[in-house]
Write a protein that holds these residues in place. Sequence first.
Motif, mmCIF file in Angstrom:
data_model
loop_
_atom_site.group_PDB
_atom_site.id
_atom_site.type_symbol
_atom_site.label_atom_id
_atom_site.label_comp_id
_atom_site.label_asym_id
_atom_site.label_seq_id
_atom_site.Cartn_x
_atom_site.Cartn_y
_atom_site.Cartn_z
ATOM 1 N N ASP A 115 0.830 -1.208 0.000
ATOM 2 C CA ASP A 115 0.000 0.000 0.000
ATOM 3 C C ASP A 115 0.866 1.261 0.000
ATOM 4 O O ASP A 115 2.106 1.195 -0.106
ATOM 5 C CB ASP A 115 -1.012 -0.021 1.149
ATOM 6 C CG ASP A 115 -0.377 0.121 2.534
ATOM 7 O OD1 ASP A 115 0.839 0.416 2.623
ATOM 8 O OD2 ASP A 115 -1.098 -0.045 3.539
ATOM 9 N N THR A 117 1.739 3.222 2.268
ATOM 10 C CA THR A 117 2.664 3.372 3.393
ATOM 11 C C THR A 117 3.906 2.513 3.214
ATOM 12 O O THR A 117 4.839 2.592 4.010
ATOM 13 C CB THR A 117 1.979 2.984 4.715
ATOM 14 O OG1 THR A 117 1.743 1.567 4.733
ATOM 15 C CG2 THR A 117 0.657 3.720 4.891
ATOM 16 N N ASP A 177 -11.874 8.693 8.575
ATOM 17 C CA ASP A 177 -11.018 7.549 8.884
ATOM 18 C C ASP A 177 -9.917 7.911 9.876
ATOM 19 O O ASP A 177 -9.097 7.061 10.222
ATOM 20 C CB ASP A 177 -10.420 6.959 7.604
ATOM 21 C CG ASP A 177 -9.711 7.981 6.753
ATOM 22 O OD1 ASP A 177 -9.295 7.609 5.653
ATOM 23 O OD2 ASP A 177 -9.579 9.145 7.184
ATOM 24 N N ALA A 195 -8.673 2.312 3.894
ATOM 25 C CA ALA A 195 -8.554 3.588 4.604
ATOM 26 C C ALA A 195 -7.552 4.483 3.877
ATOM 27 O O ALA A 195 -6.814 4.040 2.991
ATOM 28 C CB ALA A 195 -8.097 3.348 6.041
ATOM 29 N N SER A 196 -7.533 5.740 4.283
ATOM 30 C CA SER A 196 -6.530 6.664 3.754
ATOM 31 C C SER A 196 -5.315 6.637 4.672
ATOM 32 O O SER A 196 -5.321 5.987 5.725
ATOM 33 C CB SER A 196 -7.101 8.082 3.669
ATOM 34 O OG SER A 196 -7.113 8.674 4.958
ATOM 35 N N GLN A 197 -4.292 7.371 4.295
ATOM 36 C CA GLN A 197 -3.090 7.415 5.107
ATOM 37 C C GLN A 197 -3.266 8.251 6.372
ATOM 38 O O GLN A 197 -2.333 8.364 7.178
ATOM 39 C CB GLN A 197 -1.924 7.967 4.273
ATOM 40 C CG GLN A 197 -1.470 6.994 3.191
ATOM 41 C CD GLN A 197 -0.441 7.608 2.268
ATOM 42 O OE1 GLN A 197 -0.774 8.094 1.193
ATOM 43 N NE2 GLN A 197 0.821 7.591 2.671
ATOM 44 N N LEU A 199 -5.275 7.333 8.660
ATOM 45 C CA LEU A 199 -5.556 6.368 9.726
ATOM 46 C C LEU A 199 -4.333 6.265 10.627
ATOM 47 O O LEU A 199 -3.205 6.086 10.154
ATOM 48 C CB LEU A 199 -5.876 5.001 9.117
ATOM 49 C CG LEU A 199 -6.242 3.888 10.101
ATOM 50 C CD1 LEU A 199 -7.603 4.178 10.739
ATOM 51 C CD2 LEU A 199 -6.280 2.533 9.398
ATOM 52 N N ARG A 204 -4.639 1.216 13.157
ATOM 53 C CA ARG A 204 -4.335 0.163 12.191
ATOM 54 C C ARG A 204 -3.913 -1.118 12.900
ATOM 55 O O ARG A 204 -4.372 -2.214 12.553
ATOM 56 C CB ARG A 204 -3.243 0.619 11.222
ATOM 57 C CG ARG A 204 -2.843 -0.460 10.217
ATOM 58 C CD ARG A 204 -1.963 0.055 9.110
ATOM 59 N NE ARG A 204 -1.725 -0.984 8.114
ATOM 60 C CZ ARG A 204 -1.305 -0.757 6.877
ATOM 61 N NH1 ARG A 204 -1.065 0.484 6.470
ATOM 62 N NH2 ARG A 204 -1.111 -1.753 6.030
ATOM 63 N N GLU A 216 -3.987 1.118 3.411
ATOM 64 C CA GLU A 216 -4.032 2.581 3.401
ATOM 65 C C GLU A 216 -3.496 3.051 2.058
ATOM 66 O O GLU A 216 -2.339 2.803 1.721
ATOM 67 C CB GLU A 216 -3.161 3.157 4.521
ATOM 68 C CG GLU A 216 -3.641 2.845 5.927
ATOM 69 C CD GLU A 216 -2.726 3.458 6.982
ATOM 70 O OE1 GLU A 216 -2.592 4.709 6.986
ATOM 71 O OE2 GLU A 216 -2.130 2.699 7.767
#
Length: 418
Positions: A115, A117, A177, A195-197, A199, A204, A216
């Motif tokens: 993802d 991240t 989120d 979710a978006s970053q 979060l 998480r 994310e």
Amino acid sequence: MLRRTFALAAVLVVLIITFSVFGTYLLFLSPPIDSPSVVSTSPPEASPSPSDSAAVTVTPTPTPVLTLTPSPAVTPASTPTSTESPTPTQNLTPTPTPTPTPTPTPQPTSIVVVDATGAEVNVSLPVKRIVCLTSAEIVCALGATDLIVGRAGMLTSDAQAVLPPSIMALPVVGDADTAPNLELIIQLDPDLVLASQRLSDQNRRLLENAGIAVIEDTLTGTRREHYIMNLASILNAKERANELISFEVYYENLVKERVANIPRNDKPLVFFEWYQPWFSTGPNGSYALMIEAAGGINVGENATTSSPQLSSEFVLEKNPDIIIRMLDYTSGENLTAFQNLQNSILSRPGVNGLNAALSNKVYIIKSTLLVDRDVIGLLYFAKWFHPNLFVDIDPVAIHAQMIQKWFGTTLAGVYVYP
């Protein structure tokens, strides 16, 4: 002596006459010597050739029974040489080989995706339940509406207009989120949370500790295509994803080709503002990339971060040719909301004297066209920056086509102003 000689002569005459008569008789009764009558028992089926007949010698005794094997020259291949019943002709048509039933290709039981991240997320397959803190629209566009079991509360009116009514009836797991209702999410027993970053790391970890895969990611900038294909792999929707990406890439390439040779001096200077005054976009920021792709120069191109907080003095000194402000759902979504936001920008000290204000190029654009449907946002940018190059492009019509194709509904709502 004379009498004896005469008698001997008479006997010789009689013998000569006798033999002559008998020879004549034999000559008359016998067949010609060159066509002897062959006496044979069990003659062969095939007629002998002349050479065979010539080899037969007539004798008073019966001709021995001969077993004759005809040579290929005597018996043509097409003529049977035996009185036995012929062997039935074999069926030379090949027997069809049964087509083996193909062995089904084993389906993967999991997939690993990376993802935004950088985390490697192991997702068990098939996914049957998804909580969408973000990305509900793209999940529906990929044909997986029925898998969504929970949603965020921050769905804009235009998102609600294209999503099926069933989505709106789902449990709301949080308004953002950044602070989701973790207890409710866990109760919904999802296989996957999107979710978006924004979060938090703690939230998480709590979800992952409950056995839930968490991704994310974002649909903006360079992550968009990667994220869509990750979802397509998880949802077994690669064909539909490829169609969507091809649609977007077509217009991206169109813009790229038309602005490719524009000199820097002919490109407008653009100030982009997020959801608060003077908060902008810097190097490699998603919206900075859109500005550059559309043939503009970003005011914050030399900032030290991708999301810089600029000063009013800096922006006023730069004197941008165009100002673009993002409208999010918290500001309202009707036409009045767009007008109010534009007026608030123009009322700031010094702004009404900028090139952008003087040429009536202060634009308001809804966040939807910067995230979920960013290719449409790119078309608006390009037309604002270089109207003469994009006179044939109608972003509204292309937007309507996109909504009809992937959501089967009609475009509605306000997205830009003016």
